[in-house]
Motif scaffolding. Structure first.
Motif, PDB file in Angstrom:
ATOM      1  N   VAL A  27     -10.354  18.287  32.060  1.00  0.00           N
ATOM      2  CA  VAL A  27     -10.468  17.777  33.429  1.00  0.00           C
ATOM      3  C   VAL A  27      -9.491  18.513  34.345  1.00  0.00           C
ATOM      4  O   VAL A  27      -9.859  18.966  35.443  1.00  0.00           O
ATOM      5  CB  VAL A  27     -10.207  16.256  33.473  1.00  0.00           C
ATOM      6  N   SER A  28      -8.248  18.662  33.895  1.00  0.00           N
ATOM      7  CA  SER A  28      -7.241  19.351  34.701  1.00  0.00           C
ATOM      8  C   SER A  28      -7.580  20.820  34.887  1.00  0.00           C
ATOM      9  O   SER A  28      -7.440  21.372  35.990  1.00  0.00           O
ATOM     10  CB  SER A  28      -5.859  19.218  34.050  1.00  0.00           C
ATOM     11  N   LEU A  29      -8.037  21.470  33.807  1.00  0.00           N
ATOM     12  CA  LEU A  29      -8.392  22.881  33.907  1.00  0.00           C
ATOM     13  C   LEU A  29      -9.576  23.087  34.835  1.00  0.00           C
ATOM     14  O   LEU A  29      -9.590  24.025  35.650  1.00  0.00           O
ATOM     15  CB  LEU A  29      -8.717  23.440  32.513  1.00  0.00           C
ATOM     16  N   ALA A  30     -10.573  22.219  34.729  1.00  0.00           N
ATOM     17  CA  ALA A  30     -11.751  22.328  35.590  1.00  0.00           C
ATOM     18  C   ALA A  30     -11.349  22.178  37.055  1.00  0.00           C
ATOM     19  O   ALA A  30     -11.800  22.929  37.925  1.00  0.00           O
ATOM     20  CB  ALA A  30     -12.789  21.285  35.200  1.00  0.00           C
ATOM     21  N   ARG A  31     -10.476  21.210  37.322  1.00  0.00           N
ATOM     22  CA  ARG A  31     -10.016  20.990  38.700  1.00  0.00           C
ATOM     23  C   ARG A  31      -9.223  22.200  39.198  1.00  0.00           C
ATOM     24  O   ARG A  31      -9.397  22.648  40.334  1.00  0.00           O
ATOM     25  CB  ARG A  31      -9.164  19.729  38.761  1.00  0.00           C
ATOM     26  N   GLU A  32      -8.360  22.732  38.327  1.00  0.00           N
ATOM     27  CA  GLU A  32      -7.512  23.857  38.714  1.00  0.00           C
ATOM     28  C   GLU A  32      -8.334  25.104  39.041  1.00  0.00           C
ATOM     29  O   GLU A  32      -8.014  25.864  39.962  1.00  0.00           O
ATOM     30  CB  GLU A  32      -6.531  24.174  37.576  1.00  0.00           C
ATOM     31  N   LEU A  33      -9.431  25.311  38.283  1.00  0.00           N
ATOM     32  CA  LEU A  33     -10.252  26.503  38.464  1.00  0.00           C
ATOM     33  C   LEU A  33     -11.435  26.276  39.391  1.00  0.00           C
ATOM     34  O   LEU A  33     -12.213  27.203  39.656  1.00  0.00           O
ATOM     35  CB  LEU A  33     -10.751  27.000  37.104  1.00  0.00           C
ATOM     36  N   GLY A  34     -11.610  25.034  39.858  1.00  0.00           N
ATOM     37  CA  GLY A  34     -12.724  24.733  40.754  1.00  0.00           C
ATOM     38  C   GLY A  34     -14.064  24.756  40.061  1.00  0.00           C
ATOM     39  O   GLY A  34     -15.072  25.172  40.635  1.00  0.00           O
ATOM     40  N   LEU A  35     -14.103  24.293  38.814  1.00  0.00           N
ATOM     41  CA  LEU A  35     -15.328  24.291  38.016  1.00  0.00           C
ATOM     42  C   LEU A  35     -15.685  22.872  37.616  1.00  0.00           C
ATOM     43  O   LEU A  35     -14.866  21.954  37.717  1.00  0.00           O
ATOM     44  CB  LEU A  35     -15.131  25.143  36.758  1.00  0.00           C
ATOM     45  N   SER A  36     -16.903  22.719  37.124  1.00  0.00           N
ATOM     46  CA  SER A  36     -17.303  21.415  36.611  1.00  0.00           C
ATOM     47  C   SER A  36     -16.716  21.221  35.220  1.00  0.00           C
ATOM     48  O   SER A  36     -16.409  22.201  34.518  1.00  0.00           O
ATOM     49  CB  SER A  36     -18.831  21.307  36.535  1.00  0.00           C
ATOM     50  N   ARG A  37     -16.577  19.960  34.812  1.00  0.00           N
ATOM     51  CA  ARG A  37     -16.034  19.692  33.489  1.00  0.00           C
ATOM     52  C   ARG A  37     -16.931  20.240  32.374  1.00  0.00           C
ATOM     53  O   ARG A  37     -16.418  20.833  31.412  1.00  0.00           O
ATOM     54  CB  ARG A  37     -15.812  18.194  33.306  1.00  0.00           C
ATOM     55  N   PRO A  38     -18.288  20.110  32.462  1.00  0.00           N
ATOM     56  CA  PRO A  38     -19.135  20.681  31.405  1.00  0.00           C
ATOM     57  C   PRO A  38     -18.964  22.202  31.270  1.00  0.00           C
ATOM     58  O   PRO A  38     -19.000  22.738  30.160  1.00  0.00           O
ATOM     59  CB  PRO A  38     -20.555  20.315  31.852  1.00  0.00           C
ATOM     60  N   THR A  39     -18.778  22.895  32.401  1.00  0.00           N
ATOM     61  CA  THR A  39     -18.568  24.345  32.337  1.00  0.00           C
ATOM     62  C   THR A  39     -17.270  24.666  31.599  1.00  0.00           C
ATOM     63  O   THR A  39     -17.219  25.543  30.741  1.00  0.00           O
ATOM     64  CB  THR A  39     -18.524  24.944  33.758  1.00  0.00           C
ATOM     65  N   MET A  40     -16.208  23.919  31.927  1.00  0.00           N
ATOM     66  CA  MET A  40     -14.919  24.150  31.280  1.00  0.00           C
ATOM     67  C   MET A  40     -14.991  23.805  29.795  1.00  0.00           C
ATOM     68  O   MET A  40     -14.452  24.526  28.958  1.00  0.00           O
ATOM     69  CB  MET A  40     -13.850  23.302  31.965  1.00  0.00           C
ATOM     70  N   ARG A  41     -15.691  22.722  29.474  1.00  0.00           N
ATOM     71  CA  ARG A  41     -15.828  22.326  28.073  1.00  0.00           C
ATOM     72  C   ARG A  41     -16.559  23.409  27.284  1.00  0.00           C
ATOM     73  O   ARG A  41     -16.190  23.721  26.155  1.00  0.00           O
ATOM     74  CB  ARG A  41     -16.582  20.998  27.966  1.00  0.00           C
ATOM     75  N   GLN A  42     -17.597  24.004  27.890  1.00  0.00           N
ATOM     76  CA  GLN A  42     -18.367  25.045  27.215  1.00  0.00           C
ATOM     77  C   GLN A  42     -17.508  26.293  26.990  1.00  0.00           C
ATOM     78  O   GLN A  42     -17.597  26.939  25.936  1.00  0.00           O
ATOM     79  CB  GLN A  42     -19.613  25.398  28.034  1.00  0.00           C
ATOM     80  N   ALA A  43     -16.668  26.643  27.952  1.00  0.00           N
ATOM     81  CA  ALA A  43     -15.783  27.802  27.799  1.00  0.00           C
ATOM     82  C   ALA A  43     -14.784  27.577  26.666  1.00  0.00           C
ATOM     83  O   ALA A  43     -14.545  28.468  25.839  1.00  0.00           O
ATOM     84  CB  ALA A  43     -15.042  28.072  29.113  1.00  0.00           C
ATOM     85  N   ILE A  44     -14.201  26.382  26.632  1.00  0.00           N
ATOM     86  CA  ILE A  44     -13.243  26.065  25.569  1.00  0.00           C
ATOM     87  C   ILE A  44     -13.932  26.087  24.209  1.00  0.00           C
ATOM     88  O   ILE A  44     -13.408  26.643  23.235  1.00  0.00           O
ATOM     89  CB  ILE A  44     -12.597  24.684  25.821  1.00  0.00           C
TER      90      ILE A  44
END
Length: 247
Positions: A45-62
């Motif tokens: 959640v924090s990373l998505a907010r920091e990068l201006g992305l959605s949480r599903p996008t950040m989860r997929q990258a991780i």
């Protein structure tokens, strides 16, 4: 280290998926050492907010990097960087040299060093009569104190002096070069098989785990065989790479 938002830029007009852009940037930070082994990442959640992305996008990258073995999720700890995989070009180098070049800390346990009678397969590879005395060497190679590879080698007796103490500090090819042996070429095959119970125990894997295999016969500049190697590698920590040219 600067915030990730300053290090990771995404191009929203690019056809490359956003999650993959983020994963590639993170992988670059890990392999370069800017994100060191053991470093913890903020939650999704924090990373998505920091990068201006959605949480599903950040989860997929991780998850992409977890699947590649670069990140690990630990309950109660979060997401952490693990040791990057050793990527080895398919060329005539030693694993010890490759680890030093990649700024990894190689360590070696010599499991066996003995003169034995060459079986038919080893004798054919080294071009000596079956039953001839050859060196048999088995080592466990670590990278940053983590078991990485199980190395078995055979060499003609008299080629160079071998000792457990020196082999625990340096690579086999370094010892050959020190004895005046100039490596010229090699025949090599790469494959895979399941680990035996003993191999799994030494490498810290489960019994029957898949392992990468590499079989090599190396020759000096005069074309004489100087070494036969049968090596096993943990695929989660090691890969072979090669460049392919169109004809």
């Amino acid at each position: 280290m600067p915030p990730l938002a300053e290090l990771i830029r995404v191009d929203r007009s690019s056809p490359i998926p956003l999650y993959f852009q983020v994963a590639e940037r993170l992988e670059g930070l890990i392999t370069s050492g800017e994100l060191a082994a053991g470093a913890r990442l903020d939650n999704e959640v924090s990373l998505a907010r920091e990068l201006g992305l959605s949480r599903p996008t950040m989860r997929q990258a991780i998850q992409h990097l977890v699947d590649k073995g670069l990140l690990v999720r630990k309950r109660g700890v979060g997401t952490q960087v693990v040791h990057s995989r050793v990527r080895r070009q398919v060329e005539l180098t030693s694993l010890h040299d490759d680890l030093v070049r990649d700024h990894r800390r190689p360590r070696t346990e010599v499991l066996r060093l003995a003169r034995v009678e060459a079986g038919e397969e080893v004798a054919a590879a080294l071009q000596v009569p079956p039953g001839s005395l050859v060196w048999e060497l088995e080592r466990l190679r670590f990278a940053d104190d983590e078991p990485l590879a199980l190395l078995r080698n055979h060499l003609p007796v008299g080629l160079c002096p071998l000792g457990e103490e020196t082999l625990s500090r340096s690579g086999l090819y370094e010892e050959l070069r020190g004895a005046g042996v100039q490596l010229g070429a090699a025949e090599q095959s790469i494959g895979a098989r399941r680990a035996s119970a003993a191999e799994a125990r030494l490498l810290g894997e489960g019994r029957g785990a898949p392992l990468l295999t590499m079989r090599r016969t190396a020759y000096d500049v005069q074309g004489r065989p100087v070494e036969r190697g049968d090596h096993l590698y943990r695929p989660s920590l090691y890969s072979f790479e090669c460049t392919l040219l169109a004809r």
